[in-house]
Design a protein around this motif. Structure first.
Motif, mmCIF file in Angstrom:
data_model
loop_
_atom_site.group_PDB
_atom_site.id
_atom_site.type_symbol
_atom_site.label_atom_id
_atom_site.label_comp_id
_atom_site.label_asym_id
_atom_site.label_seq_id
_atom_site.Cartn_x
_atom_site.Cartn_y
_atom_site.Cartn_z
ATOM 1 N N LEU A 134 0.857 -1.171 0.000
ATOM 2 C CA LEU A 134 0.000 0.000 0.000
ATOM 3 C C LEU A 134 0.899 1.228 0.000
ATOM 4 O O LEU A 134 1.880 1.291 0.739
ATOM 5 N N VAL A 135 0.557 2.205 -0.819
ATOM 6 C CA VAL A 135 1.352 3.420 -0.947
ATOM 7 C C VAL A 135 0.534 4.590 -0.437
ATOM 8 O O VAL A 135 -0.628 4.747 -0.780
ATOM 9 N N LYS A 136 1.163 5.410 0.400
ATOM 10 C CA LYS A 136 0.525 6.638 0.863
ATOM 11 C C LYS A 136 1.180 7.789 0.118
ATOM 12 O O LYS A 136 2.379 7.771 -0.145
ATOM 13 N N TYR A 137 0.391 8.797 -0.202
ATOM 14 C CA TYR A 137 0.930 9.919 -0.966
ATOM 15 C C TYR A 137 0.187 11.197 -0.601
ATOM 16 O O TYR A 137 -0.903 11.171 -0.037
ATOM 17 N N SER A 138 0.784 12.306 -0.965
ATOM 18 C CA SER A 138 0.158 13.597 -0.742
ATOM 19 C C SER A 138 -0.655 13.954 -1.977
ATOM 20 O O SER A 138 -0.109 14.092 -3.075
ATOM 21 N N GLN A 139 -1.973 14.140 -1.793
ATOM 22 C CA GLN A 139 -2.837 14.434 -2.931
ATOM 23 C C GLN A 139 -2.526 15.793 -3.546
ATOM 24 O O GLN A 139 -2.828 16.029 -4.701
ATOM 25 N N ARG A 140 -1.899 16.668 -2.773
ATOM 26 C CA ARG A 140 -1.550 17.978 -3.317
ATOM 27 C C ARG A 140 -0.382 17.893 -4.300
ATOM 28 O O ARG A 140 -0.265 18.710 -5.182
ATOM 29 N N THR B 280 0.695 14.845 -6.058
ATOM 30 C CA THR B 280 0.516 13.896 -7.162
ATOM 31 C C THR B 280 -0.829 13.199 -7.016
ATOM 32 O O THR B 280 -1.506 13.347 -6.004
ATOM 33 N N GLY B 281 -1.184 12.428 -8.030
ATOM 34 C CA GLY B 281 -2.440 11.692 -8.001
ATOM 35 C C GLY B 281 -2.213 10.217 -8.249
ATOM 36 O O GLY B 281 -1.104 9.793 -8.585
ATOM 37 N N PRO B 282 -3.251 9.422 -8.090
ATOM 38 C CA PRO B 282 -3.101 7.976 -8.266
ATOM 39 C C PRO B 282 -2.654 7.598 -9.686
ATOM 40 O O PRO B 282 -1.865 6.681 -9.871
ATOM 41 N N ARG B 283 -3.143 8.329 -10.684
ATOM 42 C CA ARG B 283 -2.784 8.015 -12.071
ATOM 43 C C ARG B 283 -1.281 8.196 -12.291
ATOM 44 O O ARG B 283 -0.630 7.393 -12.937
ATOM 45 N N ALA B 284 -0.694 9.252 -11.729
ATOM 46 C CA ALA B 284 0.748 9.494 -11.873
ATOM 47 C C ALA B 284 1.563 8.397 -11.178
ATOM 48 O O ALA B 284 2.599 7.964 -11.685
#
Length: 172
Positions: A1-7, A9-13
């Motif tokens: 599972l990957v956590k990311y900052s929506q500000r 990047t996005g899931p598609r990237a």
């Protein structure tokens, strides 16, 4: 599972970055999609394994055993030439080529993705080893044709059997 900052990047990237590295990625929505993908992958490897075995067993396993058991067949095979090249070399070449480039195509794609991203993975290792054995054998045939000599040291069997055993492992 990957956590990311929506500000940032996005899931598609993220999916595009993972796929450019040579791996499969998708947004986890349902387990059903994962199970279906796993089943289709298993069926693909089963089909490749069957094809590889159908090409490997006759020339690289059964024929050498038959040649050892039946002396006249051994003599006939050793003294039969097509265009100045022993028939066994032709048979090995003809049966190893589809294994190397059709069955092993998946490994070439994976190696390309890995090397394009300056990484090395198992696909790179498989491609380097099998292509080296296949290419050496091909060059040995060309050398014998240009310089003469019938004592060939071919490794088409190594290349084909390696791809077959790796397909077996992927299938299992």
């Amino acid at each position: 599972l990957v956590k990311y900052s929506q500000r940032r990047t996005g899931p598609r990237a993220l999916i595009e970055a993972v796929e450019s590295a040579g791996f499969a990625a998708e947004i986890a929505e349902e387990n059903i999609r994962r199970v279906n993908h796993s089943l289709s992958s298993t069926l693909r490897w089963k089909r490749k394994l069957r094809s590889s075995l159908a090409l490997c067993l006759p020339v690289f396993v059964l024929l050498p055993l038959l040649m050892r058991a039946v002396h006249p067949i051994d003599l006939r095979m050793r003294h039969t030439f097509i265009f100045g090249i022993p028939i066994m070399a032709w048979l090995q070449f003809l049966f190893a080529t589809p294994i190397q480039f059709w069955v092993g195509f998946h490994f070439y794609i994976g190696a390309w993705h890995a090397l394009r991203n300056f990484r090395a993975n198992m696909d790179v290792l498989v491609v380097l080893g099998t292509t080296a054995a296949y290419s050496f054998s091909l060059l040995e045939i060309v050398r014998s044709k240009l310089m003469g000599g019938t004592d060939l040291h071919l490794f088409f069997d190594s290349s084909a059997l390696l791809v077959t055993f790796i397909c077996l492992g992927k299938y299992l």
